[in-house]
Design an enzyme around this catalytic site. Structure first.
Site, short mmCIF file in Angstrom:
data_model
loop_
_atom_site.label_atom_id
_atom_site.label_comp_id
_atom_site.label_asym_id
_atom_site.label_seq_id
_atom_site.Cartn_x
_atom_site.Cartn_y
_atom_site.Cartn_z
N GLY A 1 0.84 -1.20 0.00
CA GLY A 1 0.00 0.00 0.00
C GLY A 1 0.87 1.24 0.00
O GLY A 1 1.97 1.24 -0.56
N GLU A 2 0.37 2.32 0.59
CA GLU A 2 1.10 3.59 0.70
C GLU A 2 1.26 4.31 -0.64
O GLU A 2 1.88 5.36 -0.70
CB GLU A 2 2.50 3.41 1.31
N GLY A 3 0.78 3.72 -1.74
CA GLY A 3 1.08 4.27 -3.05
C GLY A 3 2.37 3.73 -3.63
O GLY A 3 2.86 4.21 -4.67
#
Length: 340
Positions: A307-309
């Site tokens: 996640g997190e980009g």
């Protein structure tokens, strides 16, 4: 930063009325980009997806020679009431701690954005006030969803040439699975995955919570699914995507959680994600199924599940490579090479 006529919106009905006026793909610019590609010093189509990406950006930026001067990455963070059902192996305090790490520059996304040349910001959305537990009632009111969407829209830099979206929120893989099931069908087991590392017992609690939510909120699709299940970060992602569309900024989606949030918009209005690229397909089992439902082919498949980009940030380097070739290569005529 700027706002747009999409937001603020006083109701879903008001927002829906505005969606029809969103910009569409510029076919003339895309055709000009394709003609330019076919004049370059290579067999037509020899760069595969890189050519497709360059033409895609041309159509959304409205120019045959698109460039990325400014790439913006935004991570939205929220907390979730469904964590009361024991779906999360880590405590919700981790969301606050990770936001601080993003701000201090120590997370994976900070390093990946630096490597890819993206400006990163993080938007924390009322972390001290988790959403409602969707197994017991609605996660948010319509007004709360619209407020979070407006925050997402406000985070978009109008000067950006591409937008990367990511998220952080303990428990939000459960929310994502519920959103995906509600909007695209199937049962909890089709969409639920280990997230940050749920064990067998944790997966059982996650599936049970999703099943309970789906039974309670039957028929919740599109924007209504955000009311039923959504986190504030998922709603903010939706607002950012719509704002980017209004500004003709292409979007790179990240993993399963980000894509499930985006899928709400496609369930609400077909074509709402036409300006979005899937940065990667991750290891979370529902991600590939979700991309298939959306008709999106990922740029990368690296087994990522952070996640997190993070996957979007790595994919940005591929997009930059596509444009370097598109804008920098010589044509047959320029090189004095016969194209016969």
């Amino acid at each position: 930063m700027m706002s747009h006529a999409l937001f603020p919106a006083g109701s879903f009905a008001e927002l829906r009325a505005r969606l029809a006026a969103l910009p569409r793909y510029d076919e003339a610019a895309a055709a000009a980009a394709l003609a330019h590609q076919n004049s370059l010093l290579k067999p037509p189509g020899a760069l595969g997806r890189l050519e497709e990406v360059a033409i895609f950006l041309a159509g959304w930026r409205g120019t045959a020679r698109p460039r990325i001067g400014k790439a913006q990455a935004v991570v939205f963070a929220g907390n979730h009431g469904v964590c009361a059902q024991g779906v999360n192996p880590y405590p919700q305090e981790v969301t606050v701690q990770m936001v601080a790490t993003f701000q201090a520059g120590g997370a994976a996304i900070n390093q990946l954005c630096r490597a890819a040349g993206a400006d990163l910001s993080v938007v924390a959305l009322e972390l001290e006030r988790p959403t409602g537990d969707f197994t017991q009632g609605e996660a948010m009111s319509e007004a709360e969803v619209l407020a979070a969407m407006a925050q997402g829209a406000d985070a978009v830099n109008a000067q950006a040439d591409i937008l990367l979206l990511g998220e952080m929120g303990i428990g939000n893989s459960t929310v994502a699975a519920a959103l995906a099931a509600s909007c695209f069908g199937g049962v909890a087991q089709d969409w639920a995955g280990p997230g940050t590392g749920s064990d067998h017992a944790g997966m059982g609690r996650k599936i049970s919570a999703i099943e309970a939510g789906l039974a309670r909120h039957q028929g919740a699709r599109g924007l209504a699914a955000l009311v039923a299940f959504g986190g504030r970060e998922q709603a903010a992602i939706c607002g950012a995507i719509l704002q980017a569309r209004a500004l003709r900024i292409p979007v790179l989606l990240d993993g399963f959680i980000c894509t499930a949030a985006a899928g709400v918009l496609e369930a609400e209005a077909k074509g709402a994600l036409d300006h979005c690229l899937a940065g990667h397909v991750g290891a979370e089992p529902g991600h590939r199924r979700l991309l298939a439902a959306l008709g999106k082919e990922p740029l990368l498949a690296l087994g990522m599940r952070l996640g997190e980009g993070s996957g979007a940030a790595v994919a940005l380097s591929v997009v930059r490579a596509a444009l370097e070739a598109h804008n920098g290569m010589s044509t047959f005529a320029e090189a004095g090479v016969s194209d016969a």
